[in-house]
Design a protein around this motif. Structure first.
Motif, short mmCIF file in Angstrom:
data_model
loop_
_atom_site.label_atom_id
_atom_site.label_comp_id
_atom_site.label_asym_id
_atom_site.label_seq_id
_atom_site.Cartn_x
_atom_site.Cartn_y
_atom_site.Cartn_z
N GLY A 15 1.07 -0.98 -0.39
CA GLY A 15 -0.12 -0.28 -0.07
C GLY A 15 0.63 1.25 0.08
N MET A 16 0.54 2.53 -0.04
CA MET A 16 0.90 3.98 -0.15
C MET A 16 1.42 3.93 1.16
SD MET A 16 -0.58 7.65 -0.08
CE MET A 16 -1.07 7.55 1.30
N ILE A 17 1.53 3.86 2.63
CA ILE A 17 2.26 4.36 3.34
C ILE A 17 3.41 2.32 3.64
CG2 ILE A 17 2.44 4.08 6.23
CD1 ILE A 17 -0.05 5.24 6.05
N SER A 173 -0.20 12.73 -0.16
CA SER A 173 0.77 12.14 -0.95
C SER A 173 0.63 12.60 -2.29
CB SER A 173 1.26 11.20 -0.09
OG SER A 173 2.67 10.55 -1.33
N THR A 174 1.12 12.29 -3.02
CA THR A 174 0.71 12.37 -4.74
C THR A 174 0.38 10.93 -5.29
OG1 THR A 174 2.92 13.08 -5.56
CG2 THR A 174 1.30 14.75 -5.81
N TYR A 200 -12.56 20.92 10.54
CA TYR A 200 -10.94 20.58 10.98
C TYR A 200 -10.73 19.47 10.18
CZ TYR A 200 -9.74 24.52 13.20
OH TYR A 200 -9.50 25.79 13.88
N TRP A 201 -9.16 19.29 9.13
CA TRP A 201 -8.97 17.84 8.57
C TRP A 201 -7.12 17.64 9.38
CZ3 TRP A 201 -9.70 18.62 2.27
CH2 TRP A 201 -10.62 17.87 2.14
N SER A 202 -6.94 17.18 10.06
CA SER A 202 -5.94 16.84 10.92
C SER A 202 -5.03 16.28 10.20
CB SER A 202 -6.02 16.60 11.97
OG SER A 202 -7.00 17.73 12.62
N TRP A 203 -3.63 16.41 9.13
CA TRP A 203 -2.68 15.88 8.19
C TRP A 203 -1.75 15.01 8.37
CZ3 TRP A 203 1.58 18.76 6.94
CH2 TRP A 203 1.65 19.44 7.01
N ILE A 204 -0.75 14.56 7.82
CA ILE A 204 0.52 14.56 8.21
C ILE A 204 0.81 13.92 6.33
CG2 ILE A 204 -0.76 11.97 8.39
CD1 ILE A 204 2.02 12.04 10.64
N GLY A 205 2.14 14.71 6.54
CA GLY A 205 2.75 14.09 4.97
C GLY A 205 3.48 13.03 5.05
N LEU A 206 3.43 11.95 4.49
CA LEU A 206 3.94 10.79 4.34
C LEU A 206 5.11 10.29 4.62
CD1 LEU A 206 3.57 7.81 3.05
CD2 LEU A 206 3.85 8.85 0.95
N LYS A 300 4.42 21.21 -1.04
CA LYS A 300 5.16 22.41 -2.04
C LYS A 300 5.93 20.63 -1.83
CE LYS A 300 5.34 27.14 -1.50
NZ LYS A 300 5.75 28.49 -0.42
N HIS A 301 6.36 20.29 -0.62
CA HIS A 301 7.90 19.08 -0.86
C HIS A 301 6.78 18.63 -2.14
CE1 HIS A 301 10.27 16.09 -0.34
NE2 HIS A 301 8.54 15.58 0.49
N GLU A 302 5.51 17.92 -1.43
CA GLU A 302 5.10 16.97 -2.23
C GLU A 302 4.37 16.82 -3.72
OE1 GLU A 302 4.08 13.63 -2.00
OE2 GLU A 302 4.75 13.77 -0.11
N LEU A 303 4.08 18.43 -4.43
CA LEU A 303 3.74 18.74 -4.91
C LEU A 303 5.40 18.44 -5.84
CD1 LEU A 303 1.41 20.74 -4.57
CD2 LEU A 303 0.98 18.41 -5.90
N HIS A 304 6.33 19.08 -5.45
CA HIS A 304 7.82 19.47 -6.32
C HIS A 304 8.48 18.17 -6.59
CE1 HIS A 304 11.24 21.24 -7.03
NE2 HIS A 304 12.01 19.73 -6.10
#
Ligand SMILES: NC(=O)c1ccc[n+]([C@@H]2O[C@H](COP(=O)([O-])OP(=O)(O)OC[C@H]3O[C@@H](n4cnc5c(N)ncnc54)[C@H](OP(=O)(O)O)[C@@H]3O)[C@@H](O)[C@H]2O)c1
Length: 307
Positions: A15-17, A173-174, A200-206, A300-304
Motif C-alpha cells: 500500500g501507499m504507506i 501524498s501525490t 478540521y482536517w488533521s493531516w500528515i505528510g507521507l 510544496k514538498h509533495e507537489l515538487h
C-alpha cells in the motif's frame, strides 16, 4: 531509526504507506518480510497470511521476527459505502487483526512489538474540540471500526507484545489517498471548499507518517495510542486556500455538503464533512521532529517531488 537491525513483517506492505515504509527500512539495512494475501504479487520473499480466516498461515515461519507492522485494510475511499463495502472495511480491519493476533500468540516466541495502524476517524465528528490520545472515542461507522480495530490489536499484549496503535491522520501524498484525488479538479481551477469549510482536517505528510511508524518500532517507551498528525491541523477553508495558492489556481467552486452526500453517500460525511482537530500530544512529549509541520511546506514538498 536506531542502529540495531530489526527483522520486521509488514501487512499491507504494497500500500501507499507500507511501500514507503518498507523501502525506507530496507535502505537502512533492516530485514522486511511482506505478509502476502492470496491475491498479492509475490517475488518469493514474503510469507502468506489469510486475513479473513487463519491469520498467518504457518506462524512458525515468522520465528526471528521482532516486529509486526500491521497496515492492511480495504481502502476506505475505494467506493460507495454500500452495506457490503462497509462490511469489507470492517472485516478487513477488525476480524483480520483478531486473526493475525491469534496466530501470533500461537508462536513459540511471538514478536516483541506489534504496531497497528488506526485512524483519527476514531474521534468521530467533534467540531473545534482539541483531541489528544486521552480524548474519548467518538461515534459513527469509522469511529466504531477504529475502536474495535484497536481493541483487537490490544489483545497482543496478553502474549507480552508491546502494542502501539498509530492513529493516522489524512496522509498527504501525490502517490495516493485524499490529496491525489483532489489534485485534478484543483489543477483545472475547479477546487473549492467542501460543505461550510469549518470542519478540521488533521493531516500528515507521507514522509512524516513513515517516520512516526519507525519511532513506534524503536521507541520502547511508546505503548497504546499515538496520534500521527502534524501539529498544525487546518480547517477545510484554510486547506483549500493553501492548496490553491501552492498550485496557483483559483478555488471558487464550493462543493456543498448535500451534493457531496448525493454523489458519495455516507462516505462524504465521515471523510469530507466530519471535523477532527487532532493534536499529536504523545509525539510532542517525546520531542518528535516533523519534517513538514506546516501545510504549505508539506504540499510544496509533495507537489515538487512528484513533478
Ligand atoms: N492513507 C491515509 O490517509 C490513512 C489515514 C488513516 C489511516 N490509514 C490506515 O493506514 C493503513 C495503511 O494505509 P494506506 O494508505 O497505505 O492504505 P492502502 O494504500 O489502501 O494499502 C492498504 C493495503 O492493505 C491491503 N489490503 C487491501 N484490501 C484489503 C483487504 N480487503 N483485506 C486485507 N488487506 C487488504 C493491500 O496490501 P496487500 O495487497 O499487500 O495485502 C493494500 O495495499 C490502512 O489500514 C489505512 O486505513 C491511512
Amino acid at each position: 531509526m536506531s542502529q540495531a537491525t530489526h527483522v520486521l513483517a509488514i501487512t499491507g506492505a504494497s500500500g501507499m504507506i507500507g511501500s514507503s515504509l518498507s523501502a525506507d527500512l530496507s535502505d537502512q539495512g533492516h530485514t522486511v518480510i511482506p505478509l502476502l494475501r492470496g491475491t498479492s504479487q509475490s517475488d518469493g520473499s514474503g510469507v502468506f497470511w489469510d486475513p479473513n480466516e487463519q491469520g498467518i498461515c504457518d506462524p512458525q515461519t515468522l520465528g526471528g521476527v521482532d516486529t509486526i507492522v500491521h497496515l492492511a485494510g480495504e481502502n476506505i475511499a475505494a467506493g460507495r459505502w454500500t452495506a457490503a463495502q462497509k462490511q469489507r472495511i470492517r472485516v478487513s480491519r477488525v476480524q483480520a487483526t483478531r486473526n493475525l493476533v491469534r496466530s501470533l500468540t500461537q508462536m513459540d516466541r511471538p514478536p516483541a512489538t506489534f504496531i497497528c495502524a488506526s485512524a483519527i476517524g476514531i474521534y468521530g465528528d467533534r467540531g473545534n474540540e482539541q483531541l489528544t490520545e486521552s480524548s474519548d472515542p467518538g461515534s459513527g461507522f469509522l469511529a466504531d471500526v477504529c475502536r474495535d480495530w484497536e481493541d483487537a490489536a490490544a489483545d497482543a499484549e496478553s502474549a507480552g507484545m508491546r502494542v502501539v496503535c498509530v492513529r493516522i491522520g489524512v496522509v498527504l501524498s501525490t502517490q495516493g489517498g485524499a490529496l491525489s484525488k483532489m489534485l485534478t479538479p484543483f489543477r483545472f481551477g475547479l477546487g473549492g471548499i467542501v460543505g461550510n469549510g469549518t470542519q478540521y482536517w488533521s493531516w500528515i505528510g507521507l514522509q512524516d507518517v513513515v517516520a512516526v511508524l519507525q519511532e513506534a518500532i524503536t521507541n520502547e517507551s511508546l505503548r497504546g495510542a499515538v496520534n500521527a498528525v502534524s501539529p498544525n491541523a487546518v480547517n477545510n477553508r484554510q486547506f483549500t486556500k493553501v492548496l490553491g495558492n501552492v498550485l496557483n489556481r483559483p478555488t471558487i467552486f464550493p462543493l456543498p455538503g448535500f451534493v457531496a452526500k448525493l454523489v458519495l453517500g455516507e462516505m462524504a460525511q465521515d471523510l469530507l464533512l466530519s471535523s477532527a482537530r487532532v493534536v499529536p500530544e504523545v509525539l510532542t512529549q517525546i520531542g518528535f521532529r516533523f519534517r513538514h509541520a506546516d501545510l504549505e511546506s508539506c504540499l510544496k514538498h509533495e507537489l515538487h517531488s512528484s513533478a
